[in-house]
Design a protein around this motif. Structure first.
Motif, PDB file in Angstrom:
ATOM      1  N   ASN A 119       0.827  -1.202   0.000  1.00  0.00           N
ATOM      2  CA  ASN A 119       0.000   0.000   0.000  1.00  0.00           C
ATOM      3  C   ASN A 119       0.866   1.258   0.000  1.00  0.00           C
ATOM      4  O   ASN A 119       0.582   2.232  -0.705  1.00  0.00           O
ATOM      5  N   LEU A 120       1.950   1.244   0.760  1.00  0.00           N
ATOM      6  CA  LEU A 120       2.853   2.396   0.808  1.00  0.00           C
ATOM      7  C   LEU A 120       3.506   2.642  -0.556  1.00  0.00           C
ATOM      8  O   LEU A 120       3.641   3.785  -0.996  1.00  0.00           O
ATOM      9  N   VAL A 121       3.890   1.566  -1.208  1.00  0.00           N
ATOM     10  CA  VAL A 121       4.495   1.696  -2.536  1.00  0.00           C
ATOM     11  C   VAL A 121       3.489   2.292  -3.517  1.00  0.00           C
ATOM     12  O   VAL A 121       3.831   3.151  -4.345  1.00  0.00           O
ATOM     13  N   GLN A 122       2.226   1.864  -3.403  1.00  0.00           N
ATOM     14  CA  GLN A 122       1.215   2.393  -4.301  1.00  0.00           C
ATOM     15  C   GLN A 122       0.917   3.860  -4.004  1.00  0.00           C
ATOM     16  O   GLN A 122       0.617   4.634  -4.924  1.00  0.00           O
ATOM     17  N   ILE A 123       1.007   4.261  -2.754  1.00  0.00           N
ATOM     18  CA  ILE A 123       0.842   5.679  -2.417  1.00  0.00           C
ATOM     19  C   ILE A 123       1.950   6.501  -3.088  1.00  0.00           C
ATOM     20  O   ILE A 123       1.704   7.596  -3.621  1.00  0.00           O
ATOM     21  N   ILE A 124       3.167   5.968  -3.090  1.00  0.00           N
ATOM     22  CA  ILE A 124       4.279   6.654  -3.757  1.00  0.00           C
ATOM     23  C   ILE A 124       4.021   6.748  -5.258  1.00  0.00           C
ATOM     24  O   ILE A 124       4.232   7.795  -5.883  1.00  0.00           O
ATOM     25  N   TYR A 125       3.531   5.649  -5.842  1.00  0.00           N
ATOM     26  CA  TYR A 125       3.205   5.631  -7.270  1.00  0.00           C
ATOM     27  C   TYR A 125       2.150   6.690  -7.597  1.00  0.00           C
ATOM     28  O   TYR A 125       2.293   7.465  -8.557  1.00  0.00           O
ATOM     29  N   LEU A 126       1.099   6.753  -6.801  1.00  0.00           N
ATOM     30  CA  LEU A 126       0.021   7.721  -7.038  1.00  0.00           C
ATOM     31  C   LEU A 126       0.513   9.149  -6.793  1.00  0.00           C
ATOM     32  O   LEU A 126       0.140  10.078  -7.530  1.00  0.00           O
ATOM     33  N   SER A 127       1.347   9.328  -5.795  1.00  0.00           N
ATOM     34  CA  SER A 127       1.907  10.657  -5.520  1.00  0.00           C
ATOM     35  C   SER A 127       2.755  11.142  -6.680  1.00  0.00           C
ATOM     36  O   SER A 127       2.769  12.332  -7.009  1.00  0.00           O
ATOM     37  N   ASN A 158       9.171  -9.078  -4.010  1.00  0.00           N
ATOM     38  CA  ASN A 158      10.132  -8.590  -4.997  1.00  0.00           C
ATOM     39  C   ASN A 158       9.500  -7.576  -5.949  1.00  0.00           C
ATOM     40  O   ASN A 158      10.072  -6.526  -6.242  1.00  0.00           O
ATOM     41  N   ASN A 159       8.288  -7.866  -6.448  1.00  0.00           N
ATOM     42  CA  ASN A 159       7.642  -6.966  -7.402  1.00  0.00           C
ATOM     43  C   ASN A 159       7.360  -5.602  -6.792  1.00  0.00           C
ATOM     44  O   ASN A 159       7.503  -4.572  -7.464  1.00  0.00           O
ATOM     45  N   SER A 160       6.956  -5.581  -5.526  1.00  0.00           N
ATOM     46  CA  SER A 160       6.696  -4.302  -4.859  1.00  0.00           C
ATOM     47  C   SER A 160       7.981  -3.506  -4.693  1.00  0.00           C
ATOM     48  O   SER A 160       7.996  -2.281  -4.866  1.00  0.00           O
ATOM     49  N   VAL A 161       9.059  -4.199  -4.373  1.00  0.00           N
ATOM     50  CA  VAL A 161      10.344  -3.522  -4.218  1.00  0.00           C
ATOM     51  C   VAL A 161      10.790  -2.926  -5.550  1.00  0.00           C
ATOM     52  O   VAL A 161      11.253  -1.779  -5.613  1.00  0.00           O
ATOM     53  N   LEU A 162      10.647  -3.692  -6.630  1.00  0.00           N
ATOM     54  CA  LEU A 162      11.030  -3.190  -7.947  1.00  0.00           C
ATOM     55  C   LEU A 162      10.179  -1.988  -8.355  1.00  0.00           C
ATOM     56  O   LEU A 162      10.675  -1.035  -8.952  1.00  0.00           O
ATOM     57  N   GLN A 163       8.875  -2.041  -8.011  1.00  0.00           N
ATOM     58  CA  GLN A 163       8.009  -0.905  -8.319  1.00  0.00           C
ATOM     59  C   GLN A 163       8.448   0.320  -7.528  1.00  0.00           C
ATOM     60  O   GLN A 163       8.453   1.438  -8.035  1.00  0.00           O
ATOM     61  N   LEU A 164       8.817   0.104  -6.281  1.00  0.00           N
ATOM     62  CA  LEU A 164       9.310   1.211  -5.452  1.00  0.00           C
ATOM     63  C   LEU A 164      10.546   1.842  -6.096  1.00  0.00           C
ATOM     64  O   LEU A 164      10.634   3.076  -6.219  1.00  0.00           O
ATOM     65  N   VAL A 165      11.494   1.014  -6.508  1.00  0.00           N
ATOM     66  CA  VAL A 165      12.720   1.513  -7.132  1.00  0.00           C
ATOM     67  C   VAL A 165      12.384   2.300  -8.405  1.00  0.00           C
ATOM     68  O   VAL A 165      12.895   3.405  -8.628  1.00  0.00           O
ATOM     69  N   GLN A 166      11.499   1.739  -9.218  1.00  0.00           N
ATOM     70  CA  GLN A 166      11.116   2.400 -10.459  1.00  0.00           C
ATOM     71  C   GLN A 166      10.483   3.765 -10.188  1.00  0.00           C
ATOM     72  O   GLN A 166      10.806   4.758 -10.849  1.00  0.00           O
ATOM     73  N   ASN A 167       9.579   3.819  -9.221  1.00  0.00           N
ATOM     74  CA  ASN A 167       8.903   5.077  -8.906  1.00  0.00           C
ATOM     75  C   ASN A 167       9.867   6.119  -8.346  1.00  0.00           C
ATOM     76  O   ASN A 167       9.813   7.292  -8.702  1.00  0.00           O
ATOM     77  N   VAL A 168      10.728   5.680  -7.467  1.00  0.00           N
ATOM     78  CA  VAL A 168      11.685   6.599  -6.852  1.00  0.00           C
ATOM     79  C   VAL A 168      12.630   7.178  -7.903  1.00  0.00           C
ATOM     80  O   VAL A 168      12.916   8.379  -7.909  1.00  0.00           O
TER      81      VAL A 168
END
Length: 736
Positions: A119-127, A158-168
């Motif tokens: 959920n936190l990763v998705q908040i970053i994506y939406l932000s 793993n997928n959430s971590v990769l999404q976090l890296v991509q968004n950041v």
């Protein structure tokens, strides 16, 4: 997506939700709560509907009413149910691209389930989509603490971590914060290749603006993949870009000592060669490494390829700088490029098949007006290619040809006026730069969607991304022009040359069809020139002395050629050699001094010039020279044209390969034969003759000035017509 209703009133509420009539839907649930006060889902759904209306306090009140005087066990069960409903609605809002609503809902999920990493990763994506992602928001989400402490019970996929890296990495967050987040994700990464695919492009794009940050990103990648030759190649390139030659050599040498398979060995040799030839001077080691790499090539076959390695396309890039042996070099390059293409097309099989079908459908279009020409390059800016190609862009017939530009490595908001000029010369531009990372497939899809008829690759083997793009063949006809010798990639149909730069026999060792223009493969209208900033007196050179000049990068400083230049100096009394170019100053000076001493030339006659601030200043300073001495086995190209335009005599050694015949064709097309040497002996003879015969130098200068009126090399308008005629003939061949 909707709630799971079973009765008519629930269906009505669902329809109202889908039509965004939130108040009416909420009224239904308010009425049902009066009738069924113990059904908890009514409270959860009412709260969501109130939240969608922006009534956050009312939503919280509805949920708290639902919980009432519950036990701890009941609270846990009911909040879990509420979270599931909130998540479903958040996903529905995301599908509808209503990111603000989704962001708000996920913030409430966070209040209930603080450590829900997904959920936190998705908040970053939406932000990121909402352009509200800040350093402060990251700190508030406590994502760093979760990664660092790995709280008990936290499920980090793993997928959430990769999404976090991509968004950041796609954000405007502080670079140091980005680095910290990415570094903390390392223990959770299972798909290393995907992680590297995210790290490498951003590091490459940051290298132009911040070397320290770029190298830190690469070193993070090397922690998880220490023998990754792609990352090592980037790191070596970064240090060379900033002329930190010793660091580049250190990294490259270390890489060669720990490679573990054939591909890595070949790439490690490439990295070391890159560092060595860029620094200049270390020719014994250069020859040794090049020979080692050459012995590995016969072992290369399709089975060696585990995945795409774009660096392999250019692994023999430096061979023409070392040896003038096109039959051998071209065979090696064709072999490597063919194997790379097979792998690329296997990985992208579906889009390759699609592009092929699209290209075949164009065969029936026998009359296309205007023809769509796409230019692909990372050099349409202040770069040799940028200075030369601009005249073709200037004189293109826009009624007959629709011009598209695919700008790789495009830099936004900088002072490169030439890059901006190019972007205004095309009908449509597609820019991939620091601010936007475009994948190979993204760019190919764009080329195909634009309906490009002929794609012109200006990079050849100078840029790995271009090699991958042309390998997918997104356009029916693909051509290499200007940037380098041909790439040998079978997806390229033609290599544009002229009658002089490649002999007739060359076709036997080229995989592309050599398309010879009638006179010259390049023409320019001239060069802008500034004001000279150097004078003989500043260099302690007498007014009556003869000044020779050689200005090239370390790549082109072959010791055999330098030795010939020393012979010229020895035979021309009161002469000096000015040396200029990007290289390691110490090793370059050591090489020149050693060869001067071996030929009995006083080292005081060698003057090393600093780099100039601009191209205009460089051209103006050429006028200090009486004679320019070209390099071999790799001639000058842009530097030769600049020399001829400034009216300065030049001595060139003609060889067999494309790179050793550039100056030859340019001189002939400027109407000049004086200074063209076919052997080492003739090179020295012409150097001596031009140094000692001042009248001959004056005649050549006059001839070059006069050539501006009619010589093919200066008639860019006519050249553009010849290029356009070639494009039309290529298209006719394709459609017939």
């Amino acid at each position: 997506m909707s709630f799971p209703y079973e009765t008519d009133w629930e269906n009505n509420a669902d329809k109202l939700l889908l039509s965004e009539e939130y108040a009416s839907a909420a009224k239904i649930y308010e009425d049902k709560i009066l009738v069924e006060p113990n059904v908890k889902s009514h409270y959860w759904k009412l709260g969501i509907l109130l939240l969608l209306q922006g009534q956050e306090l009312e939503a919280h009140f509805a949920w708290s009413l639902g919980i009432g005087e519950a036990t701890l066990e009941e609270v846990n069960e009911w909040t879990e149910d509420l979270c599931k409903l909130l998540l479903k609605e958040a996903l529905r809002q995301e599908d509808l691209k209503r990111y603000r609503n989704a962001w708000l809902i996920r913030q409430h999920i966070r209040e209930i389930d603080t450590d829900n990493f997904d959920n936190l990763v998705q908040i970053i994506y939406l932000s990121l989509h909402l352009k509200i992602l800040t350093d402060e928001l990251i700190q508030d989400l406590k994502i760093l603490e979760i990664l660092e402490l790995n709280h008990s019970g936290t499920n980090i996929e793993n997928n959430s971590v990769l999404q976090l890296v991509q968004n950041v990495l796609a954000s405007d967050l502080n670079y140091e914060l980005q680095l910290e987040i990415v570094s903390l994700t390392l223990p959770y990464i299972k798909d290393v290749s995907c992680f590297i695919e995210l790290i490498a492009p951003i590091a490459y794009k940051l290298s132009d603006v911040n070397l320290e940050i770029a190298t830190k990103f690469i070193n993070i990648g090397l922690k998880i993949s220490p023998n990754n030759q792609e990352l090592i190649g980037y790191l070596v390139g970064f240090y060379l870009q900033y002329q930190q030659f010793s660091k580049a050599l250190e990294v490259a040498r270390k890489a060669t000592s720990r490679n573990d398979n054939l591909i890595n060995k070949i790439l490690a040799d490439f990295c070391l060669l890159n560092a060595l030839v860029s620094a200049g001077g270390r020719w014994e080691e250069i020859l040794s490494v090049s020979q080692h790499q050459k012995t590995l090539l016969p072992l290369l076959d399709y089975q060696n390829f585990n995945d795409i390695s774009s660096h392999l396309f250019i692994s023999r890039f430096f061979a023409p700088y070392i040896d003038d042996n096109p039959k051998d070099i071209r065979v090696n390059q064709n072999q490597i490029s063919s194997l790379c293409l097979e792998k690329v097309q296997q990985v992208y099989q579906q889009p390759v098949d699609y592009f092929k079908s699209q290209n075949l459908s164009k065969r029936s279009n026998r009359i296309v007006k205007p023809l769509k020409i796409g230019y692909l390059s990372n050099c349409l800016r202040k770069h040799s290619i940028g200075w030369l190609a601009r005249w073709l862009f200037s004189f293109h017939d826009r009624e007959q040809f629709q011009i598209y530009g695919y700008f790789l490595n495009y830099h936004q908001n900088n002072s490169d006026h030439l890059q901006e000029w190019y972007s205004k010369q095309v009908y449509k531009s597609y820019r991939v730069g620091i601010e936007s990372i475009g994948s190979t497939l993204d760019i190919c899809n764009q080329i195909s969607q634009d309906g490009i008829d002929i794609l012109v690759d200006l990079d050849s083997l100078t840029y790995m991304n271009s090699c991958e793009i042309v390998s997918l063949k997104p356009a029916p006809v693909q051509v290499t022009w200007l940037g380098f010798d041909a790439s040998g990639i079978p997806a390229i149909d033609y290599f544009i040359a002229d009658p002089y730069v490649l002999p007739e026999s060359a076709q036997t060792y080229y995989s592309e069809k050599i398309w010879r223009l009638p006179q010259t493969y390049i023409a320019v209208q001239g060069f802008e020139c500034g004001v000279p900033t150097i004078h003989r007196s500043q260099l302690d050179i007498p007014e009556d002395a003869v000044i020779y000049f050689t200005g090239q990068r370390g790549y082109k400083r072959h010791p055999d050629n330098i030795r010939l230049q020393m012979k010229i100096l020895k035979n021309v009394p009161n002469s000096y050699l000015l040396i200029k170019g990007v290289s390691d100053a110490n090793s370059t000076e050591e090489l020149f001094f050693r060869l001067a001493e071996s030929e009995g030339v006083d080292c005081d006659r060698l003057k090393f010039l600093p780099l100039t601030m601009s191209e205009l200043e460089h051209r103006a300073n050429l006028t200090i020279a009486d004679v320019v001495l070209d390099t071999y086995p790799y001639n000058g190209a842009t530097t030769t044209l600049e020399t001829l335009w400034m009216g300065i005599p030049i001595v060139t050694r003609v060889g067999e390969q494309f790179a050793s015949r550039n100056s030859y064709t340019m001189m002939l097309n400027a109407g000049l034969v004086e200074g063209i040497a076919w052997t080492d002996e003739e090179y020295v003879e012409w150097g001596v003759k031009l140094g000692t015969d001042s009248q001959l130098r004056l005649e050549i200068t006059w001839k070059l000035k006069e050539s501006r009126k009619s010589a093919p090399i200066w008639n860019a308008r006519q050249f553009a017509k010849e290029m356009e005629k070639a494009y039309q003939q290529m298209w006719e061949i394709y459609t017939n």
